[in-house]
Design a protein around this motif. Sequence first.
Motif, short mmCIF file in Angstrom:
data_model
loop_
_atom_site.label_atom_id
_atom_site.label_comp_id
_atom_site.label_asym_id
_atom_site.label_seq_id
_atom_site.Cartn_x
_atom_site.Cartn_y
_atom_site.Cartn_z
N ASN A 217 0.83 -1.20 0.00
CA ASN A 217 0.00 0.00 0.00
C ASN A 217 0.86 1.25 0.00
O ASN A 217 1.85 1.34 0.73
N LYS A 218 0.45 2.20 -0.82
CA LYS A 218 1.12 3.50 -0.87
C LYS A 218 0.16 4.54 -0.32
O LYS A 218 -0.97 4.67 -0.82
N ALA A 219 0.60 5.24 0.72
CA ALA A 219 -0.28 6.21 1.37
C ALA A 219 0.43 7.56 1.46
O ALA A 219 1.65 7.62 1.65
N THR A 220 -0.34 8.61 1.32
CA THR A 220 0.16 9.97 1.50
C THR A 220 -0.47 10.53 2.76
O THR A 220 -1.70 10.62 2.86
N ILE A 221 0.35 10.88 3.73
CA ILE A 221 -0.12 11.46 4.98
C ILE A 221 0.57 12.80 5.16
O ILE A 221 1.79 12.86 5.33
N GLY A 222 -0.19 13.87 5.07
CA GLY A 222 0.42 15.20 5.05
C GLY A 222 1.33 15.32 3.84
O GLY A 222 0.91 15.14 2.71
N LEU B 28 4.19 7.05 2.33
CA LEU B 28 4.49 5.81 3.05
C LEU B 28 4.24 4.62 2.13
O LEU B 28 3.24 4.58 1.41
N LEU B 29 5.14 3.65 2.18
CA LEU B 29 4.92 2.36 1.51
C LEU B 29 4.98 1.29 2.59
O LEU B 29 5.97 1.17 3.32
#
Length: 492
Positions: free
Chosen positions: A328-333, A337-338
């Motif tokens: 999963n690839k996530a954008t937080i701010g 994140l991978l």
Amino acid sequence: MCESPQYWQSTSFYDCTGRGRPKGFCVEVPSPRISSPKLISCEISTSVHSCESYPELVPPSVPLSSDDDEENVEKFPEEQNHTSKILAKNNKDMKNVSRKKEHHNLSIVCPPVELPLKRDDKQQLTLVLLPCLQFPESYCSPSEIIVDYWRRYHTMRVSFSQKEIGFFSTADRADRTRCREDYRYLEKLIYPLEQKKVHFDLNIGAEYLDVKEPPASLDSMMWWILRHKSELFINNKFTFDFLSWRGTLRKIMSSLFDSVLDWRIGIIRWNGCHFMTVFHTETELKIENEQTPIEKRMQYWGHKFEDYVTSNNPPLIPSPKKMFSTMNKATIGRHILLYSCEIDACTLNSTYNKEKKQGTYVEVKIAYAKHLLDLNTASSRKYAKWWQQCFLAGINHMLLGFRNDYGIVECLQPLGVKDIEIRAKTWSASAFISFLDEFCSFVRRTITKDWSYEDRNVYLFYYSPKLKKIKWCISNDEQYQFLPDWFINEFS
């Protein structure tokens, strides 16, 4: 303890404590809701009960499991296909028969547990926090995070978006040679997401398996990254800022309310990415090494329940090492994140293969309750960890099994992940996201130089529940060098 009737045939020589019983007979030990005990005659099945013995087989050079026999058939020329399929089928049948014989030679590795569980058995003992080797109470790091009350983070608004970009199956996530980019270990539910009465005995096979926590190694994720190097490594830099398992992110999030257990996370910055892995603290190691038979049994119940809801003929012993994980690839701010998430199952009507990928992932849990109203989701922070686990993987549905003191699941019921979040009064989704964003920013401010063979700097971050602070230090010890040479060489 009552055995499910569907298992009388396959366990007719052994009960769940390993003791023998007369051939052709099975014994029911009554619970308060079950009538008086009696001997029930049944025929011994001649059908093969397919399952694998524990411990895991030695990793093969090419095939991941015996299921690969069918895949190997495709490699033969067309004119040999018919003969090859017959040979493969006979080979699998012979292996299944040998497995059945091995069931009677399994060694008992877990002590018996007296059922039903008593109230005192379920009470947690007072935990004594042991001092961490690198972080005595007197230690002060150059900078630190003070973990405030969760409501301070609740008012912050940090953006978060998540997307699945890949997947893999593995029989040991610490061994890259046992990873495959396919769906072989993605289980499918055999029940719809609706309330249903059942009778699952979670104790069957418990004495033959000592469940261990999965290794913290990042090797399987690094294996997947290497297969997608052209997409994830551009201009000598990774296209993401952090790499970790989902469990590492959950540890960080849980710092907001965890006032008992500490954690230690090692971080290496390399080619612009911060690789994160967990190094258990002295307290965590003590807890793991001193697990009571009841704690081990309850841990086993979770794995056994997954087998019941995903197979009409569950194996005698679960295989917790075999797992299907998503990337999963996530954008937080402003952070990317991978991370990888283990997936329990998908819904009954899902289809996942090379041609079609359509369906819904489901998290599977057991709970000590009779129905949903017994779950204290409003105030218990246990369900905050459920929410974190599902939220980070993009899972919207859970299937719960309600068990009694005998380890018998009597009812299945679905639960929406959003419902947990709405009912919560002692935590919030925005607080967890905001705190994770703050931690990522703190790490990036702290680590300003890439890892190299000359200095070999590993940054250790430590959370102290007593002081409610996160400290850090630098270590060059060999035990914390978790980036493997084969990965470093590929991206140097």
